[in-house]
Write an enzyme that holds these catalytic residues in place. Structure first.
Site, PDB file in Angstrom:
ATOM      1  N   THR A 120      56.332  69.469 110.545  1.00 44.13           N
ATOM      2  CA  THR A 120      57.168  68.593 109.706  1.00 44.13           C
ATOM      3  C   THR A 120      57.422  69.249 108.344  1.00 44.13           C
ATOM      4  OG1 THR A 120      55.126  67.414 109.167  1.00 44.13           O
ATOM      5  CG2 THR A 120      56.589  66.359 110.740  1.00 44.13           C
TER       6      THR A 120
ATOM      7  N   ASP B 222      50.759  81.774 114.244  1.00 38.96           N
ATOM      8  CA  ASP B 222      51.109  82.206 112.886  1.00 38.96           C
ATOM      9  C   ASP B 222      51.356  83.718 112.827  1.00 38.96           C
ATOM     10  OD1 ASP B 222      51.586  81.949 110.207  1.00 38.96           O
ATOM     11  OD2 ASP B 222      49.488  81.724 109.630  1.00 38.96           O
TER      12      ASP B 222
ATOM     13  N   HIS C  16      60.195  85.715 115.108  1.00 40.77           N
ATOM     14  CA  HIS C  16      60.205  84.459 115.869  1.00 40.77           C
ATOM     15  C   HIS C  16      60.661  84.694 117.309  1.00 40.77           C
ATOM     16  CE1 HIS C  16      59.088  82.341 112.349  1.00 40.77           C
ATOM     17  NE2 HIS C  16      60.244  82.424 111.739  1.00 40.77           N
TER      18      HIS C  16
ATOM     19  N   LEU D  38      49.815  73.864 134.872  1.00 40.22           N
ATOM     20  CA  LEU D  38      49.538  73.909 133.424  1.00 40.22           C
ATOM     21  C   LEU D  38      50.410  72.914 132.668  1.00 40.22           C
ATOM     22  CD1 LEU D  38      48.245  75.555 130.945  1.00 40.22           C
ATOM     23  CD2 LEU D  38      50.477  76.699 130.870  1.00 40.22           C
TER      24      LEU D  38
HETATM   25  C1  FPP Z   1      54.573  80.817 112.019  1.00 44.35           C
HETATM   26  O1  FPP Z   1      54.780  82.150 111.626  1.00 44.35           O
HETATM   27  C2  FPP Z   1      55.450  80.527 113.124  1.00 44.35           C
HETATM   28  C3  FPP Z   1      56.357  79.521 113.158  1.00 44.35           C
HETATM   29  C4  FPP Z   1      56.554  78.567 112.067  1.00 44.35           C
HETATM   30  C5  FPP Z   1      57.239  79.354 114.310  1.00 44.35           C
HETATM   31  C6  FPP Z   1      56.535  79.431 115.613  1.00 44.35           C
HETATM   32  C7  FPP Z   1      57.515  79.548 116.691  1.00 44.35           C
HETATM   33  C8  FPP Z   1      57.403  80.431 117.710  1.00 44.35           C
HETATM   34  C9  FPP Z   1      56.272  81.347 117.881  1.00 44.35           C
HETATM   35  C10 FPP Z   1      58.413  80.552 118.768  1.00 44.35           C
HETATM   36  C11 FPP Z   1      59.067  79.307 119.217  1.00 44.35           C
HETATM   37  C12 FPP Z   1      58.377  78.636 120.272  1.00 44.35           C
HETATM   38  C13 FPP Z   1      58.963  77.812 121.137  1.00 44.35           C
HETATM   39  C14 FPP Z   1      58.119  77.032 122.035  1.00 44.35           C
HETATM   40  C15 FPP Z   1      60.413  77.691 121.256  1.00 44.35           C
HETATM   41  P1  FPP Z   1      55.317  82.421 110.167  1.00 44.35           P
HETATM   42  O2  FPP Z   1      56.794  82.488 110.233  1.00 44.35           O
HETATM   43  O3  FPP Z   1      54.791  81.390 109.242  1.00 44.35           O
HETATM   44  O4  FPP Z   1      54.706  83.811 109.867  1.00 44.35           O
HETATM   45  P2  FPP Z   1      54.293  84.365 108.429  1.00 44.35           P
HETATM   46  O5  FPP Z   1      53.137  83.529 107.972  1.00 44.35           O
HETATM   47  O6  FPP Z   1      53.922  85.769 108.702  1.00 44.35           O
HETATM   48  O7  FPP Z   1      55.493  84.224 107.549  1.00 44.35           O
END
Ligand code: FPP
Length: 239
Positions: A63, A17, A34, A128
């Protein structure tokens, strides 16, 4: 002192997160967060492997994440291509075994192709287990498992009286141990529909660092904290 095997974290799950907030704090678009988060998947997978973790399950897309802007969803769908485009050769060399949980069939065809290719290229590896949760929801997983189980009952393949271990065979994590430690980055204290069955006896750690700031040192600290905990699985502490 040598750590006893039972104290070690075999299955680590992470809710990655805080990418958006990390980017905003730097005056960058959410997508930049991201991208940094995706690079950190490599860093933390390597560190987890070196620290003795056997299964690492990362929450890449839930989802519920379809509710985000079209631009952000499109970007997130392209990220597996970016990540594996850069690092799949290294993952193969390191012996990582890639797997996915989630409703992968509903992802864009190109994303599916990238993911399936990564699974295929690492299928004989024994290092892993890097398990990516994508279009994943814990409640949905349990409903789908119940549907499959009901079909098997109706077709006479299995009886009504089953054990938890038998039910686990219907989950997307079939064959994996349940989660030992769940870490959520960025200070939020929620489960967000993640691995609801598998975290029944997991230890939890909520760290203030955002996912892009979650370094191998922070991971090491989390694992040390985990190893110091007294896990009783509903039993009584030994006197
Ligand atoms: C949450 O942060 C993160 C996500 C919903 C996306 C997670 C994806 C990655 C870390 C990279 C992709 C990974 C792979 C394996 C391809 P947020 O956007 O909700 O952050 P915020 O709460 O600060 O808005």
């Amino acid at each position: 002192m040598e750590k006893t095997e039972e104290k070690k974290c075999r299955h680590l799950a992470i809710i990655m997160d805080g990418n958006g907030r990390w980017a905003k704090a730097q005056g960058k678009p959410r997508t930049a967060g991201h991208l940094a988060g995706s690079d950190n998947v490599r860093t933390i997978a390597i560190a987890a492997d070196e620290l003795g973790v056997k299964y690492l399950t990362l929450y890449a897309f839930s989802t519920e994440n379809w509710k985000r802007s079209e631009n952000e969803v499109n970007y997130l769908m392209k990220l597996p291509g970016v990540l594996f485009g850069k690092y799949i050769d290294e993952f193969v060399e390191r012996g990582f075994h890639l797997s996915m949980i989630g409703e992968v069939d509903a992802l864009p065809k190109e994303t599916q192709k990238v993911l399936n290719n990564a699974v295929e290229r690492t299928k004989n590896n024994t290092g892993l287990n890097l398990n990516i949760a994508i279009n994943y929801g814990g409640q949905r997983e349990i409903v789908l498992a119940a549907e499959k189980y009901a079909k098997d009952v109706l077709d006479g393949r299995i009886g009504l009286d089953i054990t938890n271990e038998q039910f686990e065979q219907y989950l997307m994590t079939k064959g994996m141990p349940n989660v030992d430690l769940l870490i959520r980055t960025s200070g939020e204290m929620r489960i967000s529909n993640y691995l609801l069955w598998q975290i029944a006896y997991a230890e939890m750690e909520f760290v203030p660092e955002s996912w892009p700031e979650f370094t191998p040192e922070v991971l090491d600290r989390c694992l040390a904290e985990f190893e110091g905990r007294d896990r009783r699985f509903g039993g009584v502490k030994n006197e």
